[in-house]
Design an enzyme around this catalytic site. Sequence first.
Site, short mmCIF file in Angstrom:
data_model
loop_
_atom_site.label_atom_id
_atom_site.label_comp_id
_atom_site.label_asym_id
_atom_site.label_seq_id
_atom_site.Cartn_x
_atom_site.Cartn_y
_atom_site.Cartn_z
N ARG A 88 -13.45 -11.53 34.51
CA ARG A 88 -13.42 -10.04 34.69
C ARG A 88 -12.04 -9.27 34.20
O ARG A 88 -11.17 -10.02 34.87
CB ARG A 88 -14.10 -9.70 36.09
N THR A 375 -22.85 -4.60 26.71
CA THR A 375 -22.94 -5.80 27.25
C THR A 375 -23.78 -6.88 26.30
O THR A 375 -24.66 -6.29 25.43
CB THR A 375 -23.32 -6.02 28.88
N THR A 393 -18.90 -8.54 28.09
CA THR A 393 -19.07 -7.07 27.90
C THR A 393 -17.67 -6.44 27.73
O THR A 393 -16.51 -6.92 27.85
CB THR A 393 -19.29 -6.62 29.16
N ASP A 415 -15.25 1.21 35.23
CA ASP A 415 -16.30 0.78 36.21
C ASP A 415 -15.91 0.95 37.58
O ASP A 415 -16.69 0.61 38.42
CB ASP A 415 -16.57 -0.80 35.91
N SER A 439 -18.92 -5.03 38.93
CA SER A 439 -19.73 -5.36 37.74
C SER A 439 -21.39 -5.47 38.11
O SER A 439 -21.39 -6.08 39.18
CB SER A 439 -19.19 -6.43 36.75
N SER A 440 -22.04 -5.37 37.12
CA SER A 440 -23.64 -5.58 37.50
C SER A 440 -24.12 -6.86 36.75
O SER A 440 -25.14 -7.23 36.56
CB SER A 440 -24.48 -4.31 37.09
N GLY A 462 -26.08 -2.45 31.46
CA GLY A 462 -25.44 -1.61 32.82
C GLY A 462 -25.84 -1.94 34.09
O GLY A 462 -26.11 -3.29 34.03
#
Length: 555
Positions: A88, A375, A393, A415, A439-440, A462
């Site tokens: 990330r 993403t 993403t 985010d 994050s999802s 998302g």
Amino acid sequence: LVLPLAACAQTAAPPPATAARGVVSAADPRAAEAGREMLRAGGSATDAALAMMLALTVVEPQSSGIGGGGFFLHHSAETGELNTIDGRETAPASATQERFLTDAGAPMGFAEAYQGGLSVGVPGNIRLMATAHRAWGRLEWARLFDPAIRLAEEGYTINDRMAAFLADTRTDWADFPETRAIYWEDGAPKVEGDIVRNPALAALLRRVAADGPDAFYTGANAAAIIETVGEAERNPAAMTTEDLAGYRAIAREPVCRPYRHFRICGMGPPSSGATTVLSILGMLERFELPAMGPDDPRAWHLIGEAMRLAYADRELYLGDADFVEVPVEGLLDRTYLAQRSALISPDRSLGTYGAGTPPGAPERRAGLPVEEGGTTHFAAVDRDGNVANMTSTVESVFGSQLVANGYILNNELTDFAFVPIANGAPVANRVEPGKRPLSSMSPTLVYDSGGRLILALGSAGGKRIIMHVTKTLIGVLDWGLSAEEAIVLPNIYFGRHGLLVESGTSLDAMRPALEALGHVVTPADLASKVNAVEWTDAGWRGAADPRSPGVALSE
């Protein structure tokens, strides 16, 4: 960090599942072909996945790439070990908690914040790639770049999906001449069927292929990122050589929990994926979903109720666990989930869905997060049964709209919650230097009762990623569908006023029944890009979402 499968499965691992041929699944056929090329060259599942990530940088720039970040799961067929890598993006040192506040102290609007330098986080995918390749790669590092370099140099055809994103009038390209130089022609966005060549990206990929990951994070490329972010026409912001050179991909402990007689594993924070997916399933486990089946509105009612309760907890408690206390164990505590599940009536919607108080929860207030919309997900299994499963993403469609050396830079910092303090309490997902935004993304692995890996999947979408994955899991594990059939099931989410159901589907037709249970139901475009590989009696098989151009290919 390694978690042996014996520690996250109900029984010891059986002999590994093998197949005569490997399988890949990706959201673009050209990326899937890059993965298959690696398998046919004798590469591992990791080699295939990383080649797909690079190829997607070229052909799906609106969604992911080396200018963004991702989460990577690896299952070893030989040892049964499950490893997860956090790639990330991180906030640069200049990113204080007031980053997205106006001079008056009010939160900026998303449209005001996401374009330009202010939103760009330090990209993580190349460090993630290097970490994974060192551990599980078979082919030479440079070999993984070949398909992406060919696509960038020789050119590729714009498909209908990319053309639609380029033409979307909500994206204002006026202040991004470097991006227009790649994706525009004769004063207008390129259209379906046009060719894109990207020599600057090809040249960078050649340098990183030859010199390794430091060629991305130091030297000329680092200088290009710093200049692009710092001199952006919109929202210029500071990023330094230390920010880039100091980036590290992190091995995280997987989050694993049982569901019925299966074991489900995914990423821990800063991903909210596994925690929220497992919360939803934990609340649903007491209900007889298998007996109801996908055609029963009551099943979707229950899914909707558990979804909204789990998301309420997500908004309040999830963030980067290196910076804030995240009560993952409490959120997944069986007693706590039973208490949350007890709020769900099979006959009537709850109506209001507040967060609970799990064991060990700190005092928190919800902020104003915005989640990734650009993403992609891809998965690979090699002929030995090793599995690589990655979601990647750049956050919004075409990220920040900024380009450095031919690749899109992310807008991942949006985010974060824009408001750092709410009602006197700190927001878990507030901006802080070096922090990773919530994050999802939900790359997920499923093991059967004997400890055999049977399914790897993930999605784009998302915040809806969590529900696309959850719906697919329920389809496979509760309703006995193949991965392909489960992906086709209608999508469900929620909005400010109630449930959102995918327009024109069987779930849309259930609106009267759901409304009779007290829901406000609105049809919506809930597009998804789910990609998966699953173990079957005939060996490994891939599946791709028909809502996307994605495909699954066999070695």
